[in-house]
Design a protein around this motif. Structure first.
Motif, mmCIF file in Angstrom:
data_model
loop_
_atom_site.group_PDB
_atom_site.id
_atom_site.type_symbol
_atom_site.label_atom_id
_atom_site.label_comp_id
_atom_site.label_asym_id
_atom_site.label_seq_id
_atom_site.Cartn_x
_atom_site.Cartn_y
_atom_site.Cartn_z
ATOM 1 N N ILE A 248 0.824 -1.222 0.000
ATOM 2 C CA ILE A 248 0.000 0.000 0.000
ATOM 3 C C ILE A 248 0.855 1.268 0.000
ATOM 4 O O ILE A 248 0.393 2.320 -0.394
ATOM 5 C CB ILE A 248 -1.001 0.056 1.189
ATOM 6 C CG1 ILE A 248 -0.272 0.033 2.514
ATOM 7 C CG2 ILE A 248 -2.027 -1.057 1.093
ATOM 8 C CD1 ILE A 248 -1.132 0.473 3.673
ATOM 9 N N THR A 249 2.107 1.142 0.447
ATOM 10 C CA THR A 249 2.959 2.336 0.410
ATOM 11 C C THR A 249 3.780 2.368 -0.880
ATOM 12 O O THR A 249 4.673 3.201 -1.029
ATOM 13 C CB THR A 249 3.922 2.377 1.617
ATOM 14 O OG1 THR A 249 4.655 1.146 1.660
ATOM 15 C CG2 THR A 249 3.176 2.561 2.910
ATOM 16 N N GLY A 250 3.477 1.452 -1.795
ATOM 17 C CA GLY A 250 4.104 1.513 -3.115
ATOM 18 C C GLY A 250 5.536 1.019 -3.140
ATOM 19 O O GLY A 250 6.315 1.408 -4.000
ATOM 20 N N ARG A 251 5.902 0.162 -2.177
ATOM 21 C CA ARG A 251 7.280 -0.357 -2.198
ATOM 22 C C ARG A 251 7.430 -1.427 -3.284
ATOM 23 O O ARG A 251 8.512 -1.718 -3.723
ATOM 24 C CB ARG A 251 7.679 -0.908 -0.835
ATOM 25 C CG ARG A 251 7.973 0.216 0.134
ATOM 26 C CD ARG A 251 8.499 -0.282 1.460
ATOM 27 N NE ARG A 251 8.960 0.817 2.276
ATOM 28 C CZ ARG A 251 8.162 1.566 3.039
ATOM 29 N NH1 ARG A 251 6.879 1.287 3.100
ATOM 30 N NH2 ARG A 251 8.659 2.546 3.744
ATOM 31 N N PHE A 252 6.326 -2.049 -3.675
ATOM 32 C CA PHE A 252 6.354 -2.920 -4.847
ATOM 33 C C PHE A 252 4.975 -2.926 -5.458
ATOM 34 O O PHE A 252 4.040 -2.365 -4.915
ATOM 35 C CB PHE A 252 6.810 -4.345 -4.512
ATOM 36 C CG PHE A 252 5.838 -5.107 -3.665
ATOM 37 C CD1 PHE A 252 4.746 -5.749 -4.243
ATOM 38 C CD2 PHE A 252 5.978 -5.152 -2.297
ATOM 39 C CE1 PHE A 252 3.844 -6.443 -3.464
ATOM 40 C CE2 PHE A 252 5.078 -5.844 -1.511
ATOM 41 C CZ PHE A 252 4.007 -6.490 -2.092
ATOM 42 N N MET B 1 9.814 -7.648 -7.711
ATOM 43 C CA MET B 1 9.275 -6.724 -6.728
ATOM 44 C C MET B 1 10.353 -5.754 -6.283
ATOM 45 O O MET B 1 10.643 -5.622 -5.093
ATOM 46 C CB MET B 1 8.734 -7.502 -5.533
ATOM 47 C CG MET B 1 7.531 -8.355 -5.871
ATOM 48 S SD MET B 1 6.614 -8.796 -4.411
ATOM 49 C CE MET B 1 7.772 -9.915 -3.636
ATOM 50 N N GLN B 2 10.997 -5.135 -7.219
ATOM 51 C CA GLN B 2 12.045 -4.206 -6.801
ATOM 52 C C GLN B 2 11.430 -2.875 -6.374
ATOM 53 O O GLN B 2 10.303 -2.562 -6.716
ATOM 54 C CB GLN B 2 13.080 -3.987 -7.918
ATOM 55 C CG GLN B 2 12.594 -3.195 -9.108
ATOM 56 C CD GLN B 2 11.999 -4.099 -10.161
ATOM 57 O OE1 GLN B 2 11.001 -4.753 -9.910
ATOM 58 N NE2 GLN B 2 12.597 -4.131 -11.326
ATOM 59 N N GLU B 3 12.192 -2.179 -5.569
ATOM 60 C CA GLU B 3 11.776 -0.858 -5.078
ATOM 61 C C GLU B 3 11.399 0.024 -6.270
ATOM 62 O O GLU B 3 12.114 0.083 -7.263
ATOM 63 C CB GLU B 3 12.943 -0.245 -4.312
ATOM 64 C CG GLU B 3 12.639 1.086 -3.694
ATOM 65 C CD GLU B 3 12.511 0.986 -2.189
ATOM 66 O OE1 GLU B 3 12.211 2.000 -1.585
ATOM 67 O OE2 GLU B 3 12.690 -0.109 -1.643
ATOM 68 N N LEU B 4 10.283 0.684 -6.163
ATOM 69 C CA LEU B 4 9.854 1.504 -7.281
ATOM 70 C C LEU B 4 10.488 2.889 -7.204
ATOM 71 O O LEU B 4 10.701 3.431 -6.138
ATOM 72 C CB LEU B 4 8.331 1.663 -7.242
ATOM 73 C CG LEU B 4 7.520 0.409 -7.510
ATOM 74 C CD1 LEU B 4 6.043 0.721 -7.443
ATOM 75 C CD2 LEU B 4 7.862 -0.161 -8.871
ATOM 76 N N ARG B 7 8.861 5.764 -5.185
ATOM 77 C CA ARG B 7 9.055 5.953 -3.741
ATOM 78 C C ARG B 7 10.221 6.869 -3.418
ATOM 79 O O ARG B 7 10.297 7.408 -2.328
ATOM 80 C CB ARG B 7 9.254 4.610 -3.046
ATOM 81 C CG ARG B 7 7.942 3.984 -2.629
ATOM 82 C CD ARG B 7 8.147 2.977 -1.524
ATOM 83 N NE ARG B 7 8.490 3.583 -0.256
ATOM 84 C CZ ARG B 7 7.616 4.130 0.581
ATOM 85 N NH1 ARG B 7 6.348 4.148 0.294
ATOM 86 N NH2 ARG B 7 8.011 4.663 1.723
ATOM 87 N N LEU B 78 -0.432 6.229 2.208
ATOM 88 C CA LEU B 78 -1.163 5.233 2.977
ATOM 89 C C LEU B 78 -0.193 4.577 3.958
ATOM 90 O O LEU B 78 1.011 4.778 3.868
ATOM 91 C CB LEU B 78 -1.766 4.171 2.051
ATOM 92 C CG LEU B 78 -2.864 4.651 1.099
ATOM 93 C CD1 LEU B 78 -3.186 3.582 0.066
ATOM 94 C CD2 LEU B 78 -4.116 5.029 1.871
ATOM 95 N N ASP B 81 3.458 5.780 5.753
ATOM 96 C CA ASP B 81 3.652 7.135 5.207
ATOM 97 C C ASP B 81 2.537 8.070 5.702
ATOM 98 O O ASP B 81 2.789 9.205 6.093
ATOM 99 C CB ASP B 81 3.633 7.114 3.676
ATOM 100 C CG ASP B 81 4.701 6.177 3.109
ATOM 101 O OD1 ASP B 81 5.746 6.039 3.752
ATOM 102 O OD2 ASP B 81 4.459 5.602 2.037
#
Lengths: 253, 229
Positions: A248-252, B1-4, B7, B78, B81
């Motif tokens: 939900i925090t967009g880490r993946f 699933m790497q860090e976007l 972020r 969300l 954060d």
């Protein structure tokens, strides 16, 4: 907020051929609530949604293990009438897909299929359904014109009207606003909140703010597993599982 | 699933907000420490200096507020954060109030300057030192993301409360002995009460830090000794 259990998913595994796409999905959905299914693409949320009205039956090699009970009836039992099941479990898709026929006939299609013939009865159903989908005032003077001529947002509300015309108990929505502009999206979201008075709504969405706005409960799927299922406000402010938090925090995703 | 990549900006902005809050905390802490120092040493200039800096403190608080709103508008945060940004908004209000208290004490210092103190000030500076320690713990907890540090704030507020009670008893006795002291004693009582309030605000800050780090609503009372009846 929890009411009666309407949908019970018990140890549901789904296979597409040798691939296991759902792993041991167990949770209950309550009546007259909106439940959002979230998760990255390919996590299994739409596959699980499609299990609820046996749409996966059409996919070659698809196999469901475990039980899905709707109002305590196993929908994969041998004696299940799939036509009746789908009347009871309506569905709205990502892209509005009105039939190439008039607005009236779009809505009357389902009831006619289920044997309603009386014009008067059909008129009543069409009006009630269009009102239920918040479209009536916009189309009441042009019921005979084609459903295809409506705007995208109107088309989607027409599809919702068509889905509720057979008076289902459950309404499934698979990303119903992803093809719509913000205003049309806002109207559908308002409608979704309204629909739960009469229906149990299960909605797949990639828009987390949308899930936060419209749903009472949220289920987070990842890699075919149900990671967390909780009251929506909890999921989006303080989820228990690290994977939910990361998503939900967009880490993946 | 790497860090976007998405972020990166979010994290940079959130770190900047945290840094702004820490700056505000430092300013509030200084306002308290310097005003109490001015009171003890009867130094009008230092007291005026505290009052002069009050505007900067208010401005920074306003900036934090605006930047938090911008952050929410841009990222629609969300989870952690969201908890962090809403907590920063709350904490900024508490810290600004602590800064205001520094101003109040500075005014008291100006009023008292040049008059003989009825007693040497010992416990009031001790209260202030404890408050500084509390603030530093709360802010380090936020910066280092270590909840344990914020929890250490709560028992220290008990100590601040004890000191205030002790000061009240002492001043009451001194007033009873010589009613001429009432004016000055009342002023010092107010200072002690102000510092006790500042402790409550720091406790709020620590609660917010814990909420933003853990997602759990933590009440300071769970970590403090039971209230006397």
């Amino acid at each position: 907020m929890k009411g009666n259990v309407q949908i019970r998913s018990q140890n549901v595994n789904l296979y597409y051929g040798p691939a296991k796409v759902l792993k041991d999905i167990t949770f209950d959905i309550f009546d007259h609530t909106v439940t959002a299914l979230i998760g990255p693409s390919g996590c299994g949320k739409s596959s699980w949604l499609r299990c609820l009205n046996r749409m996966n039956d059409y996919i070659a090699g698809a196999r469901v293990e475990g039980e899905i009970l709707i109002d305590e009836h196993d929908i994969y039992a041998r004696d299940t009438d799939v036509i009746a099941l789908r009347r009871n479990v309506g569905m709205v898709f990502q892209k509005p897909n009105p039939f190439p026929m008039s607005i009236y006939d779009n809505v009357a299609y389902g009831p006619r299929l289920h044997g309603v013939r009386s014009r008067e009865q059909l008129d009543g159903i069409v009006e009630r359904s269009l009102r239920g989908a918040a479209l009536w005032t916009e189309v009441k003077d042009k019921l005979t014109s084609s459903g295809i001529g409506l705007s995208g947002g109107q088309q989607q509300r027409l599809c919702i009207a068509r889905a509720i015309a057979t008076e289902p108990k459950i309404l499934l929505m698979d990303e119903p606003t992803s093809a719509l502009d913000p205003m049309a999206t806002a109207r559908i979201e308002e409608l979704v909140r309204d629909l739960k008075k009469n229906f149990t709504v299960v909605i797949v969405t990639h828009n987390m703010q949308q899930a936060a706005r419209v749903s009472d409960f949220t289920a987070f799927f990842l890699l075919g597993e149900l990671v967390e299922y909780e009251v929506t406000t909890k999921i989006f402010t303080a989820p228990d599982d690290k994977r939910t938090e990361d998503y939900i925090t967009g880490r993946f995703g | 699933m790497q860090e976007l990549n998405a972020r990166r900006q979010l994290e940079a902005d959130l770190s900047e907000l945290t840094r702004m809050l820490m700056r505000l905390s430092k300013m509030a802490e200084e306002a308290l420490a310097r005003s109490v120092w001015a009171l003890k040493n009867q130094d009008v200039e230092t007291a005026r200096n505290v009052l002069d800096k009050d505007d900067a403190l208010d401005q920074l608080t306003g900036r934090i507020d605006v930047e938090c709103m911008n952050f929410v508008a841009r990222f629609q945060p969300l989870g952690e954060d969201l908890r962090t940004v809403t907590s920063i908004m709350h904490m900024a209000v508490d810290l600004e109030r602590i800064g205001d208290y520094g101003g109040n004490i500075a005014r008291a210092a100006i009023e008292l300057a040049g008059k003989e103190l009825m007693k040497p000030l010992i416990d009031i500076p001790r209260m202030t030192a404890t408050l500084s320690e509390m603030l530093e713990k709360a802010m380090s907890s936020l910066e280092r993301r270590e909840p344990a540090l914020a929890r250490e704030v709560f028992p220290l507020d008990d100590l601040v409360d004890d000191l205030e009670k002790q000061i009240m008893r002492e001043l009451l006795l001194l007033m009873m002995e010589r009613p001429q002291r009432i004016e000055q004693a009342t002023l010092l009582l107010n200072v002690a009460r102000t510092l006790e309030r500042a402790g409550d605000h720091i406790t709020n800050v620590a609660e917010r830090v814990l909420y933003s780090l853990t997602g759990k609503v933590i009440r300071a009372t769970d970590f403090r000794r039971p209230k006397e009846r």
